[in-house]
Write a protein that holds these residues in place. Sequence first.
Motif, PDB file in Angstrom:
ATOM      1  N   ALA A 149       0.839  -1.211   0.000  1.00  0.00           N
ATOM      2  CA  ALA A 149       0.000   0.000   0.000  1.00  0.00           C
ATOM      3  C   ALA A 149       0.870   1.255   0.000  1.00  0.00           C
ATOM      4  O   ALA A 149       0.572   2.231  -0.703  1.00  0.00           O
ATOM      5  N   LYS A 150       1.948   1.240   0.773  1.00  0.00           N
ATOM      6  CA  LYS A 150       2.847   2.401   0.799  1.00  0.00           C
ATOM      7  C   LYS A 150       3.492   2.613  -0.559  1.00  0.00           C
ATOM      8  O   LYS A 150       3.599   3.749  -1.039  1.00  0.00           O
ATOM      9  N   ALA A 151       3.937   1.526  -1.189  1.00  0.00           N
ATOM     10  CA  ALA A 151       4.586   1.651  -2.495  1.00  0.00           C
ATOM     11  C   ALA A 151       3.625   2.195  -3.542  1.00  0.00           C
ATOM     12  O   ALA A 151       3.997   3.007  -4.395  1.00  0.00           O
ATOM     13  N   GLN A 152       2.363   1.752  -3.500  1.00  0.00           N
ATOM     14  CA  GLN A 152       1.376   2.283  -4.444  1.00  0.00           C
ATOM     15  C   GLN A 152       1.131   3.773  -4.206  1.00  0.00           C
ATOM     16  O   GLN A 152       0.924   4.537  -5.154  1.00  0.00           O
ATOM     17  N   SER A 153       1.141   4.188  -2.935  1.00  0.00           N
ATOM     18  CA  SER A 153       0.959   5.606  -2.632  1.00  0.00           C
ATOM     19  C   SER A 153       2.115   6.429  -3.188  1.00  0.00           C
ATOM     20  O   SER A 153       1.921   7.524  -3.723  1.00  0.00           O
ATOM     21  N   VAL A 154       3.320   5.886  -3.071  1.00  0.00           N
ATOM     22  CA  VAL A 154       4.483   6.581  -3.633  1.00  0.00           C
ATOM     23  C   VAL A 154       4.360   6.661  -5.153  1.00  0.00           C
ATOM     24  O   VAL A 154       4.673   7.696  -5.758  1.00  0.00           O
TER      25      VAL A 154
END
Length: 264
Positions: free
Chosen positions: A164-169
């Motif tokens: 989820a964090k990587a997609q937000s980035v």
Amino acid sequence: MTTIAERAAAAAGRTLKTDELLDVMAAERAPEQYTLAPDPMADYEPGDDDPPMVPVHLAWLRVRREIRAIAKAEQYNGGGTRFNFRGVDTVVNTFGPVTLKHGINIFPVDIDAEHRDTTTSKGNKMRECTVTVSWMVMGPMGDALPMLLKSRGEALDSADKGTAKAQSVALRVLLLTGGLTPTHDKDPDASYIERGNEAPARSAESYRDEILNPKTSSGRLQQISYELGNLRMLGRKVQNETGEWETLDSLGRRIYRERTGGGS
């Protein structure tokens, strides 16, 4: 002698004329059967709260024009490293209301994720995730940009939030890159550093002479203004090209406007 078509019609209990009649009837029904569904936007009239019905590329241009820039106002300070950055929340909070206003929707349509186990410098186990996301940018009329846009994001997490964090980035990268969003930070090349005590302080007159030199570029004039600000010399008065007394700040601005065609 009968034809193959006539014999086939007779075997089916029909005459050729009957088959021909059926063909005519089928041809008459075909336009009704294959008529395309009406365009749902044909009679649409935007309401007071709806965005202007313009193509997606114009709507996206209006988003860019309204946002202008996002400064690197957040700071990371840890592990002996310090730097300014534009966080995911800052970027999304800036783009969100503006894209809503202009009817822009952004959808992830394909996500390619890679994971691997790693450890921190202190030996803590972490899960690293790298994603490549394909995005569809859709406008208020339901049309989309002619190609999918791709962006990548990386993140580390000790639990299950790495993807989820990587997609937000990746979303932040898409918005900043697709929006050509500048920071309006100072250009690093505009800084002027004097090394040690051996560098002599420049006089106000030497700055005046450089400002008035026709070979001094507009970029150098901006740099001189920056240097004078650091030296607290912007208010120093010198005799200009006509012999009148003028501050270095006023002189520099006037010469810069003359050389760049900025007017008075």
